[in-house]
Design an enzyme around this catalytic site. Sequence first.
Site, mmCIF file in Angstrom:
data_model
loop_
_atom_site.group_PDB
_atom_site.id
_atom_site.type_symbol
_atom_site.label_atom_id
_atom_site.label_comp_id
_atom_site.label_asym_id
_atom_site.label_seq_id
_atom_site.Cartn_x
_atom_site.Cartn_y
_atom_site.Cartn_z
ATOM 1 N N LYS A 114 42.110 25.449 60.028
ATOM 2 C CA LYS A 114 41.221 26.572 59.688
ATOM 3 C C LYS A 114 40.895 27.312 60.981
ATOM 4 O O LYS A 114 40.959 26.727 62.061
ATOM 5 C CB LYS A 114 39.927 26.047 59.053
ATOM 6 C CG LYS A 114 39.159 27.089 58.262
ATOM 7 C CD LYS A 114 39.685 27.267 56.849
ATOM 8 C CE LYS A 114 39.035 28.444 56.159
ATOM 9 N NZ LYS A 114 39.371 28.519 54.736
ATOM 10 N N ASP A 154 40.275 34.514 54.572
ATOM 11 C CA ASP A 154 39.101 33.779 54.065
ATOM 12 C C ASP A 154 37.975 34.817 54.082
ATOM 13 O O ASP A 154 38.252 36.033 54.063
ATOM 14 C CB ASP A 154 38.798 32.562 54.961
ATOM 15 C CG ASP A 154 37.748 31.622 54.348
ATOM 16 O OD1 ASP A 154 38.091 30.870 53.420
ATOM 17 O OD2 ASP A 154 36.572 31.649 54.771
HETATM 18 P P1 NDP Z 1 35.208 37.490 50.749
HETATM 19 O O1 NDP Z 1 34.863 37.856 52.135
HETATM 20 O O2 NDP Z 1 36.241 38.273 50.027
HETATM 21 O O3 NDP Z 1 33.899 37.476 49.836
HETATM 22 C C1 NDP Z 1 32.800 36.677 50.156
HETATM 23 C C2 NDP Z 1 31.675 37.012 49.196
HETATM 24 O O4 NDP Z 1 30.638 36.062 49.376
HETATM 25 C C3 NDP Z 1 31.058 38.374 49.454
HETATM 26 O O5 NDP Z 1 30.569 38.899 48.257
HETATM 27 C C4 NDP Z 1 29.932 38.032 50.423
HETATM 28 O O6 NDP Z 1 28.859 38.986 50.417
HETATM 29 C C5 NDP Z 1 29.455 36.707 49.869
HETATM 30 N N1 NDP Z 1 28.879 35.917 50.977
HETATM 31 C C6 NDP Z 1 29.511 35.467 52.085
HETATM 32 N N2 NDP Z 1 28.664 34.806 52.886
HETATM 33 C C7 NDP Z 1 27.487 34.835 52.259
HETATM 34 C C8 NDP Z 1 26.218 34.301 52.581
HETATM 35 N N3 NDP Z 1 25.992 33.628 53.707
HETATM 36 N N4 NDP Z 1 25.206 34.513 51.676
HETATM 37 C C9 NDP Z 1 25.440 35.191 50.521
HETATM 38 N N5 NDP Z 1 26.619 35.720 50.179
HETATM 39 C C10 NDP Z 1 27.614 35.539 51.025
HETATM 40 O O7 NDP Z 1 35.627 35.942 50.807
HETATM 41 P P2 NDP Z 1 36.449 35.091 49.758
HETATM 42 O O8 NDP Z 1 36.178 35.548 48.381
HETATM 43 O O9 NDP Z 1 37.856 35.026 50.233
HETATM 44 O O10 NDP Z 1 35.844 33.622 49.980
HETATM 45 C C11 NDP Z 1 34.713 33.135 49.255
HETATM 46 C C12 NDP Z 1 34.670 31.622 49.343
HETATM 47 O O11 NDP Z 1 35.866 31.076 48.786
HETATM 48 C C13 NDP Z 1 34.585 31.029 50.758
HETATM 49 O O12 NDP Z 1 33.850 29.824 50.717
HETATM 50 C C14 NDP Z 1 36.042 30.719 51.075
HETATM 51 O O13 NDP Z 1 36.167 29.723 52.074
HETATM 52 C C15 NDP Z 1 36.502 30.214 49.723
HETATM 53 N N6 NDP Z 1 37.951 30.240 49.501
HETATM 54 C C16 NDP Z 1 38.664 31.395 49.603
HETATM 55 C C17 NDP Z 1 40.016 31.387 49.351
HETATM 56 C C18 NDP Z 1 40.817 32.645 49.327
HETATM 57 O O14 NDP Z 1 41.991 32.587 48.911
HETATM 58 N N7 NDP Z 1 40.289 33.795 49.698
HETATM 59 C C19 NDP Z 1 40.745 30.126 49.064
HETATM 60 C C20 NDP Z 1 39.874 28.981 48.888
HETATM 61 C C21 NDP Z 1 38.541 29.050 49.140
HETATM 62 P P3 NDP Z 1 28.685 39.998 51.660
HETATM 63 O O15 NDP Z 1 29.855 40.930 51.569
HETATM 64 O O16 NDP Z 1 27.359 40.633 51.435
HETATM 65 O O17 NDP Z 1 28.719 39.125 52.894
#
Ligand code: NDP
Length: 438
Positions: A114, A154
């Site tokens: 990672k 991510d």
């Molecule tokens: P994105 O950046 O596309 O989206 C993240 C979302 O979560 C946004 O809406 C963001 O809001 C919100 N968010 C992030 N941090 C916080 C926080 N501290 N408090 C509240 N809201 C938060 O990321 P992904 O969708 O790719 O990833 C989301 C999760 O899924 C993570 O845990 C990631 O590790 C996991 N994941 C992702 C994969 C992938 O293929 N993308 C694969 C497997 C797991 P804002 O924009 O306001 O920050």
Amino acid sequence: IRRNAGEPEFHQAVREVLESLGRVVAKRPDFFDDALIERICEPERQIIFRVPWIDDAGKVQINRAFRVQFNSALGPYKGGIRFHPSVNVGIIKFLGFEQTFKNALTGMPIGGGKGGSDFDPKGKSDREIMRFCQSFMLELHRHIGEYTDVPAGDIGVGGREIGYMFGQYKRLSNRYEAGVLTGKALFYGGSRARTEATGYGNTYFVQSMLGTKGTSFDGKKVVVSGSGNVAIYTVEKVTSFGGKVIAMSDSSGYIVDENGIDLKLVKELKEVRRARISEYLRIKGDGKGVYFVKAGDGSIWDVACDVAMPSATQNELTGRDAKTLVKNGVIAVGEGANMPSTPDAVRVFQEAGVMFAPGKAANAGGVATSALEMQQNASRDSWSFEQTEGRLATIMKNIHDTCYATADEYGVPGDYVSGANIAGFVKVAEAMRALGVI
Ligand code: NDP
């Protein structure tokens, strides 16, 4: 603990896996020889580097970046890159540790890693993002490669950022090495269904889990936190399975739409305009079952639902939230994010008999499809959406069935946390033993 001081998320992830292994000791004492447990908890390599870049005002900015190459017993390190101000070495280590077992569960030949940076993409111009990605890759390029380490996206890293990083890697290496990064756009070596894979995969997993109790998404009320890549495609698949998603969020708050979330609008806001989720209310208008709650004024988990799919970030769903969900009648939880439920929350769900799918298993569809992207790159091929999604669906069913059967075999039927941890551990441990003490 002293060796990994100040890394609570890493301790949390390790404790959760080790707590599941008690039942393995009797069956496979050989796994606990040769300090295998100590070795499995220690990353093979950790790289920490400075990323200097110049903002639009001409000022020099500095960020810190990481790549943790955790375990390569099963294949090249594989795992995403996160850009978020909360990133530190402990966060990246927890994610790399989880990734190792998740990748093993997919059955694909990929190890775990990672990376990321404390760079905050919010409010940055496109040029600033590009300059940051280029400077980040200027250092990272010496540590990665198709046979070494294959990063992906991510939080804060999507198709745009992967494009800038790939461009810089290509320029530095003088090689069109498509397999060095996944999550690429289709026109330069990406895979169909990769964008959708994590959200779709979690939905497939939960559908299988509901199936064990003779039910399905059809007619269920669903809450999905986040509104990024994982959340958006979870909503898309849940809706196609007949579920109704009524709430989504971002770090500024959550939106409820009793009529069912208008996903076209969310995609426009998030994928095109990069706007805040509160814009949803401004466009849809007050009343008519639509409202917005600011972060701090309440939790998205206060919204009553049958299925909860936390898809934002780690530790976003607390013990208190879990109690509220249980009180409101939740029957299943599928973790789209990595470790979104605190240990307290997991305990509350399990004690209440709620079906609980841990992220390590339920969100593995993203990395599995990344491995399919690597396969297509290696064979210079490009598969159709249907073929790729078909492979994803089969992989998710296999992961579900493996976790379910492993939980049964080890005497904890229905406990997907133990099932996932044990099945992932056994695969990695088997390979590590075969490779000797390295
Ligand atoms: P994105 O950046 O596309 O989206 C993240 C979302 O979560 C946004 O809406 C963001 O809001 C919100 N968010 C992030 N941090 C916080 C926080 N501290 N408090 C509240 N809201 C938060 O990321 P992904 O969708 O790719 O990833 C989301 C999760 O899924 C993570 O845990 C990631 O590790 C996991 N994941 C992702 C994969 C992938 O293929 N993308 C694969 C497997 C797991 P804002 O924009 O306001 O920050």
